[in-house]
Design a protein around this motif. Structure first.
Motif, PDB file in Angstrom:
ATOM      1  N   GLU A 261       0.826  -1.211   0.000  1.00  0.00           N
ATOM      2  CA  GLU A 261       0.000   0.000   0.000  1.00  0.00           C
ATOM      3  C   GLU A 261       0.860   1.260   0.000  1.00  0.00           C
ATOM      4  OE1 GLU A 261      -2.627  -0.451   3.326  1.00  0.00           O
ATOM      5  OE2 GLU A 261      -4.044  -1.692   2.186  1.00  0.00           O
ATOM      6  N   VAL A 262       1.922   1.253   0.795  1.00  0.00           N
ATOM      7  CA  VAL A 262       2.829   2.407   0.799  1.00  0.00           C
ATOM      8  C   VAL A 262       3.485   2.563  -0.571  1.00  0.00           C
ATOM      9  CG1 VAL A 262       4.891   3.402   1.855  1.00  0.00           C
ATOM     10  CG2 VAL A 262       3.236   2.182   3.277  1.00  0.00           C
ATOM     11  N   HIS A 263       3.864   1.446  -1.171  1.00  0.00           N
ATOM     12  CA  HIS A 263       4.489   1.484  -2.491  1.00  0.00           C
ATOM     13  C   HIS A 263       3.518   2.044  -3.534  1.00  0.00           C
ATOM     14  CE1 HIS A 263       6.834  -0.784  -5.861  1.00  0.00           C
ATOM     15  NE2 HIS A 263       7.153   0.490  -5.805  1.00  0.00           N
ATOM     16  N   LEU A 266       3.378   5.808  -3.205  1.00  0.00           N
ATOM     17  CA  LEU A 266       4.581   6.442  -3.736  1.00  0.00           C
ATOM     18  C   LEU A 266       4.623   6.376  -5.264  1.00  0.00           C
ATOM     19  CD1 LEU A 266       7.210   5.209  -1.128  1.00  0.00           C
ATOM     20  CD2 LEU A 266       6.472   7.568  -1.506  1.00  0.00           C
ATOM     21  N   ARG A 267       4.142   5.284  -5.830  1.00  0.00           N
ATOM     22  CA  ARG A 267       4.100   5.190  -7.296  1.00  0.00           C
ATOM     23  C   ARG A 267       3.169   6.243  -7.882  1.00  0.00           C
ATOM     24  NH1 ARG A 267       2.628  -0.243  -9.666  1.00  0.00           N
ATOM     25  NH2 ARG A 267       1.192  -0.344  -7.916  1.00  0.00           N
ATOM     26  N   ARG A 268       2.033   6.448  -7.235  1.00  0.00           N
ATOM     27  CA  ARG A 268       1.107   7.485  -7.703  1.00  0.00           C
ATOM     28  C   ARG A 268       1.775   8.865  -7.648  1.00  0.00           C
ATOM     29  NH1 ARG A 268      -4.510   8.218  -7.657  1.00  0.00           N
ATOM     30  NH2 ARG A 268      -4.609   5.984  -8.125  1.00  0.00           N
ATOM     31  N   HIS A 269       2.444   9.157  -6.541  1.00  0.00           N
ATOM     32  CA  HIS A 269       3.111  10.451  -6.396  1.00  0.00           C
ATOM     33  C   HIS A 269       4.239  10.604  -7.408  1.00  0.00           C
ATOM     34  CE1 HIS A 269       0.596  10.741  -3.035  1.00  0.00           C
ATOM     35  NE2 HIS A 269       1.399  10.354  -2.073  1.00  0.00           N
ATOM     36  N   ALA A 270       4.978   9.519  -7.647  1.00  0.00           N
ATOM     37  CA  ALA A 270       6.093   9.577  -8.592  1.00  0.00           C
ATOM     38  C   ALA A 270       5.600   9.872 -10.003  1.00  0.00           C
ATOM     39  CB  ALA A 270       6.865   8.255  -8.559  1.00  0.00           C
ATOM     40  N   VAL A 325      12.209   5.128  -6.991  1.00  0.00           N
ATOM     41  CA  VAL A 325      11.303   5.147  -5.842  1.00  0.00           C
ATOM     42  C   VAL A 325      11.266   3.781  -5.158  1.00  0.00           C
ATOM     43  CG1 VAL A 325       8.863   5.271  -5.195  1.00  0.00           C
ATOM     44  CG2 VAL A 325       9.874   7.064  -6.620  1.00  0.00           C
ATOM     45  N   ARG A 326      11.213   2.728  -5.950  1.00  0.00           N
ATOM     46  CA  ARG A 326      11.209   1.378  -5.374  1.00  0.00           C
ATOM     47  C   ARG A 326      12.494   1.120  -4.581  1.00  0.00           C
ATOM     48  NH1 ARG A 326      13.808  -2.766  -6.686  1.00  0.00           N
ATOM     49  NH2 ARG A 326      14.418  -1.872  -8.698  1.00  0.00           N
ATOM     50  N   TRP A 398      -4.225   4.102   1.715  1.00  0.00           N
ATOM     51  CA  TRP A 398      -3.545   5.377   1.516  1.00  0.00           C
ATOM     52  C   TRP A 398      -4.385   6.383   0.751  1.00  0.00           C
ATOM     53  CZ3 TRP A 398      -3.000   6.701  -3.558  1.00  0.00           C
ATOM     54  CH2 TRP A 398      -3.027   5.671  -4.495  1.00  0.00           C
ATOM     55  N   GLN A 399      -5.423   5.939   0.075  1.00  0.00           N
ATOM     56  CA  GLN A 399      -6.210   6.874  -0.726  1.00  0.00           C
ATOM     57  C   GLN A 399      -6.958   7.857   0.163  1.00  0.00           C
ATOM     58  OE1 GLN A 399      -8.576   4.475  -3.397  1.00  0.00           O
ATOM     59  NE2 GLN A 399      -6.929   4.418  -4.893  1.00  0.00           N
ATOM     60  N   LEU A 400      -7.122   9.065  -0.357  1.00  0.00           N
ATOM     61  CA  LEU A 400      -7.722  10.141   0.419  1.00  0.00           C
ATOM     62  C   LEU A 400      -9.196   9.887   0.699  1.00  0.00           C
ATOM     63  CD1 LEU A 400      -6.215  13.263  -1.377  1.00  0.00           C
ATOM     64  CD2 LEU A 400      -5.451  12.224   0.745  1.00  0.00           C
ATOM     65  N   ARG A 401      -9.622  10.372   1.857  1.00  0.00           N
ATOM     66  CA  ARG A 401     -11.062  10.393   2.145  1.00  0.00           C
ATOM     67  C   ARG A 401     -11.653  11.604   1.428  1.00  0.00           C
ATOM     68  NH1 ARG A 401      -9.185   9.510   7.476  1.00  0.00           N
ATOM     69  NH2 ARG A 401      -9.581  11.684   7.953  1.00  0.00           N
TER      70      ARG A 401
END
Length: 437
Positions: A261-263, A266-270, A325-326, A398-401
């Motif tokens: 989930e953390v990965h 980070l992939r989305r942000h990258a 990132v990975r 991790w997805q926003l509410r």
């Protein structure tokens, strides 16, 4: 002459374009994860609800229908901002976006009367084509244009357009009643330091000695004083300089310690950071990855790691950045911690057209520029995230509410506005119209 076009209550106004029922009602837009109020309509301000009020404190008012709270819809706001910038480019010689809701326009060669007339025309065009209410400030400098825009919003006598010549009695009177802390670029602490020396109003700053300001404070403040006198000191190019670093980060909807989930976060942000990198035609030499636990939860283990991964050669290839990132995550991840925030920062940026290729890494024939350009074009046309690298689980922690987010009407095919009728509405409509011949 320089103009500043500023959309009124931009986030709320974007929502009202597609939800006319919100007109005249108290409306607030909440921050990420529906945390606190970050944008307020005029009606909500009148209820003495301050900026930053935690959303849970307003839940009672929302449930009773006394106020309306909406989740942030940044995709909609960003697209409306782009449409506003394009409309201004079609109507003005030069445009420089300053923020998501503020655009400077440059009217070289226009007379004062022509500038005033154009200001009113821009308000009408934007209202007609985008549905957004805006105010326009016109002046010889950026600082005075910013002040004129504020006056256009506050004083209804200007009807949304205020023009300051810089040397007339109107400008003098305005500067004498404007606190120095209200001037663009003068913060609270700087205002306190100026007050010690007797500079309490914008007029005091304007009349201050330029050399003393430069010696006692900064060159920037000295230029601000000159701008208040009507002498332009800021170049348009200075407002459009590429960023030296690009960061994308978000708090999670709920804490998680699951590596996958953390990965995914980070992939989305990258991927988003890589898009921004290509937008300003830059390349990154290094990638930083960071994680944060919830510092407010003292009952939980705290950990705030970061890792810096140098790239083999400057790149804007999403795949290269994702690989870095990975690597960074594998270095800093620890399974016993529950993380609340993650982010990616692209560092040491260079111009894509001017950077020197390394002799140790000669260019290879690849089609990555064409691939990245195609992905960006599809995502711009069809909506952000239409094409992405790797799969993401929809219910990820991790997805926003965003329980109260409106549809992304202008960027998502599956969220286009739907128009329909119901029997009551049809009957009411036909009862008020003449029958067709």
């Amino acid at each position: 002459m320089i103009g500043l076009v500023d959309a009124n209550n931009f986030y709320v106004s974007c929502e009202r374009v597609f939800q006319p029922k919100l007109e005249g009602r108290p409306v607030g837009v909440m921050s990420n994860n529906d945390g606190c109020v970050i944008a307020r309509s005029t009606e909500l301000k009148a209820l003495d609800i301050p900026m930053g009020t935690p959303a849970f404190k307003l839940e009672g008012l929302r449930q009773r229908g006394e106020i309306h709270l909406l989740s942030s819809n940044y995709e909609l706001y960003g697209d409306m901002s782009a449409r506003l910038a394009q409309l201004l480019r079609d109507a003005c010689p030069a445009v420089a976006p300053y923020s998501i809701d503020e655009m400077f326009v440059y009217l070289e060669g226009f007379t004062t009367a022509q500038c005033a007339a154009l200001g009113q025309r821009l308000r009408q065009l934007i209202r007609r084509h985008l549905g957004l209410p805006v105010c326009v400030g016109l002046a010889p400098t950026h600082t005075l244009a910013k002040l004129a825009n504020h006056l256009a919003k506050q004083d209804p006598r200007y009807q949304g357009v205020c023009l300051l010549n810089g040397q007339d009695h109107t400008t003098e009177a305005l500067l004498k009643r404007t606190a120095v802390g209200s001037i663009w670029g003068v913060g609270h602490r700087l205002a306190e330091r100026l007050a010690i020396g007797g500079v309490t109003t914008a007029w005091d700053l304007r009349e201050s000695d330029k050399k003393q300001l430069r010696k006692g404070f900064s060159v920037v403040l000295a230029r601000t004083a000159l701008e208040l006198r009507g002498t332009p000191c800021m170049e348009m190019n200075a407002l459009e300089q590429p960023r030296q670093r690009i960061m994308t980060s978000r708090s999670f909807g709920q804490p998680t310690g699951v590596f996958a989930e953390v990965h995914n976060a980070l992939r989305r942000h990258a991927q988003r950071s890589a898009e921004k990198l290509r937008e300003q035609q830059s390349l990154a030499r290094a990638v930083m990855v960071f994680l944060n636990t919830n510092r407010h939860r003292r009952d939980q283990l705290q950990y705030f790691p970061q890792a810096l991964i140098p790239l083999p050669s400057p790149s804007d290839d999403t795949r290269v950045i994702l690989d870095a990132v990975r690597q960074g995550l594998e270095q800093i991840y620890r399974p016993r911690y529950r993380f609340m925030k993650a982010g990616v920062m692209l560092l040491d940026l260079v111009d894509a057209e001017q950077h020197q290729l390394s002799l140790l890494h000669p260019p290879t024939r690849n089609r990555h520029p064409f691939l990245m350009a195609t992905v960006d074009q599809i995502n711009q046309r069809m909506g952000q995230g239409t094409i992405s690298f790797g799969m993401t689980n929809a219910p990820a922690a991790w997805q926003l509410r965003c329980a109260h987010r409106s549809d992304r009407y202008t960027t998502r095919w599956d969220e286009l506005m739907k128009v329909g009728t119901h029997p009551g509405a049809t009957q009411a409509c036909t009862s008020r119209t003449e029958p067709l011949p």
